[in-house]
Design a protein around this motif. Structure first.
Motif, PDB file in Angstrom:
ATOM      1  N   ALA A 171      -6.244  17.515  -4.448  1.00 34.98           N
ATOM      2  CA  ALA A 171      -6.237  18.643  -3.518  1.00 34.98           C
ATOM      3  C   ALA A 171      -5.456  19.810  -4.111  1.00 34.98           C
ATOM      4  N   ARG A 172      -5.803  21.014  -3.691  1.00 31.37           N
ATOM      5  CA  ARG A 172      -5.064  22.187  -4.168  1.00 31.37           C
ATOM      6  C   ARG A 172      -3.591  22.110  -3.794  1.00 31.37           C
ATOM      7  N   ALA A 173      -3.275  21.403  -2.677  1.00 30.01           N
ATOM      8  CA  ALA A 173      -1.892  21.301  -2.225  1.00 30.01           C
ATOM      9  C   ALA A 173      -1.135  20.166  -2.912  1.00 30.01           C
ATOM     10  N   SER A 234      -8.664  17.077   1.643  1.00 33.38           N
ATOM     11  CA  SER A 234      -7.684  17.060   2.731  1.00 33.38           C
ATOM     12  C   SER A 234      -6.366  16.410   2.298  1.00 33.38           C
ATOM     13  N   ASN A 235      -6.211  16.196   0.995  1.00 30.13           N
ATOM     14  CA  ASN A 235      -4.973  15.675   0.400  1.00 30.13           C
ATOM     15  C   ASN A 235      -4.618  14.280   0.924  1.00 30.13           C
ATOM     16  N   MET A 255     -11.047  21.611  -4.623  1.00 30.81           N
ATOM     17  CA  MET A 255     -10.104  20.744  -5.325  1.00 30.81           C
ATOM     18  C   MET A 255      -9.810  21.283  -6.722  1.00 30.81           C
ATOM     19  N   HIS A 256      -8.803  20.701  -7.332  1.00 34.07           N
ATOM     20  CA  HIS A 256      -8.442  20.990  -8.716  1.00 34.07           C
ATOM     21  C   HIS A 256      -8.770  19.749  -9.548  1.00 34.07           C
ATOM     22  N   LEU A 257      -9.225  19.949 -10.771  1.00 33.29           N
ATOM     23  CA  LEU A 257      -9.572  18.831 -11.645  1.00 33.29           C
ATOM     24  C   LEU A 257      -8.596  18.750 -12.810  1.00 33.29           C
ATOM     25  N   CYS A 258      -8.094  17.553 -13.043  1.00 27.22           N
ATOM     26  CA  CYS A 258      -7.180  17.287 -14.156  1.00 27.22           C
ATOM     27  C   CYS A 258      -7.850  16.332 -15.138  1.00 27.22           C
ATOM     28  N   ARG A 259      -7.559  16.527 -16.394  1.00 28.81           N
ATOM     29  CA  ARG A 259      -8.016  15.556 -17.389  1.00 28.81           C
ATOM     30  C   ARG A 259      -7.131  14.317 -17.296  1.00 28.81           C
ATOM     31  N   LEU A 260      -7.687  13.182 -17.632  1.00 30.64           N
ATOM     32  CA  LEU A 260      -6.945  11.928 -17.670  1.00 30.64           C
ATOM     33  C   LEU A 260      -6.439  11.723 -19.090  1.00 30.64           C
ATOM     34  N   GLY A 261      -5.192  12.121 -19.309  1.00 30.19           N
ATOM     35  CA  GLY A 261      -4.635  12.117 -20.650  1.00 30.19           C
ATOM     36  C   GLY A 261      -4.940  13.423 -21.355  1.00 30.19           C
TER      37      GLY A 261
END
Length: 310
Positions: A171-173, A234-235, A255-261
């Motif tokens: 979530a953005r939060a 909705s976190n 939403m925000h996307l993060c890389r895994l590693g």
């Protein structure tokens, strides 16, 4: 002067968006592709590619040849398929199962196209979420399995479809939204939302958390991607999903996307078939149709060169 390979080259440049991706799709080096293109330009006496732009763009002449490719190549493929049907017989069976919840997004259009080309092949599709599909493939109950978890079985051949990256949706939060990538330890206090699949069959556990001996604070399961996206937005947890499955939700700002590693977590999606059936014309045609649909509709996937290992 113009050959089929030249038409395929311009289509690959258009669809791939760069010379590097086009070369991978054509199983060439970038140097070989550039040489082929310059040789054609010399023979035609016109430039087909404006190399001063980034990325390089097709010129007016290049677009004219591309229009020819869009007209000729589908007709050529249709004729080849018709000849294959005449040579191999029109009937067959393709009972398949998928181990990927997100695969319905591209599989259904691929199946619709396949039905039009092979109307007399008996099709059946099941979701392999409650049984082990590879033993069923060996027994002959299935003819093809879509999987990202190949097992060493002597009678089974794994044909690569494409490579994709698993991304962590937050979530953005969520404090993790401040990071471009996350480490396994950062999920120790998170609720991880997954499909209802054994954890040993989930890439986020098998290739990311388990090697670091990390467990999330809790695991919550949901069957449908839109439900997972709503829970993440909705976190109420985080989720690791294929990049293509998250495109529309990221574009909507959910939403925000993060890389895994730091290097990302990449996997290859395969079509598993019995070795004795791997060369069947209708199976090979289904695989080509599936690849065409995927590279036309899915964002963030890559072609597979040779026989990759994950």
């Amino acid at each position: 002067m113009l050959e089929i390979r030249h038409l395929e080259t311009l289509v690959a440049i258009r669809d791939g968006g760069s010379l590097l991706e086009a070369a991978e799709r054509l199983h060439l080096t970038q140097s070989a592709l550039s040489h082929q293109l310059r040789d054609l330009e010399t023979r035609l006496g016109v430039s087909l590619l404006n190399r001063r732009t980034r990325p390089a763009r097709l010129t007016t002449a290049g677009l004219r040849v591309l229009a020819l490719a869009d007209e000729v190549l589908p007709r050529l493929k249709a004729t080849e398929r018709e000849l294959q049907r005449l040579a191999a017989g029109r009937t067959g069976r393709l009972h398949m199962a998928i181990e990927c919840h997100s695969c319905f997004q591209w599989l259904m259009p691929a199946l619709d196209s396949f039905r039009g080309q092979w109307p007399e092949v008996a099709l059946d599709l099941s979701a392999a979420f409650s049984f082990a599909p590879l033993p069923a493939l060996v027994r002959g109950d299935l003819d093809l399995v879509i999987t990202s978890d190949p097992q060493p079985l002597e009678a089974v051949q794994y044909l690569p479809l494409f490579r994709y990256e698993m991304m962590l949706a937050v979530a953005r939060a969520n404090p993790l939204a401040a990071h471009k990538h996350v480490e396994p330890q950062q999920l120790a206090d998170q609720v991880l939302i997954t499909y209802p699949v054994d954890k040993q069959r989930l890439d986020v556990f098998r290739a990311f958390l388990d090697p670091a001996d990390v467990e999330p604070a809790a695991v919550r399961r949901a069957e449908l991607t839109p439900i997972i996206a709503q829970l993440v937005a909705s976190n109420r947890g985080v989720a690791a999903l294929p990049n293509w499955a998250l495109t529309e939700y990221r574009e909507q700002g959910w939403m925000h996307l993060c890389r895994l590693g730091p290097q990302g977590l990449w996997s290859t999606l395969y079509a598993a078939v019995r070795t004795e059936d791997a060369d069947a014309s209708y199976i090979q045609d289904f695989l080509q149709i599936a690849k065409d649909v995927c590279f036309r509709t899915l964002a963030g996937i890559k072609s597979v060169r040779g026989a990759p290992s994950d």
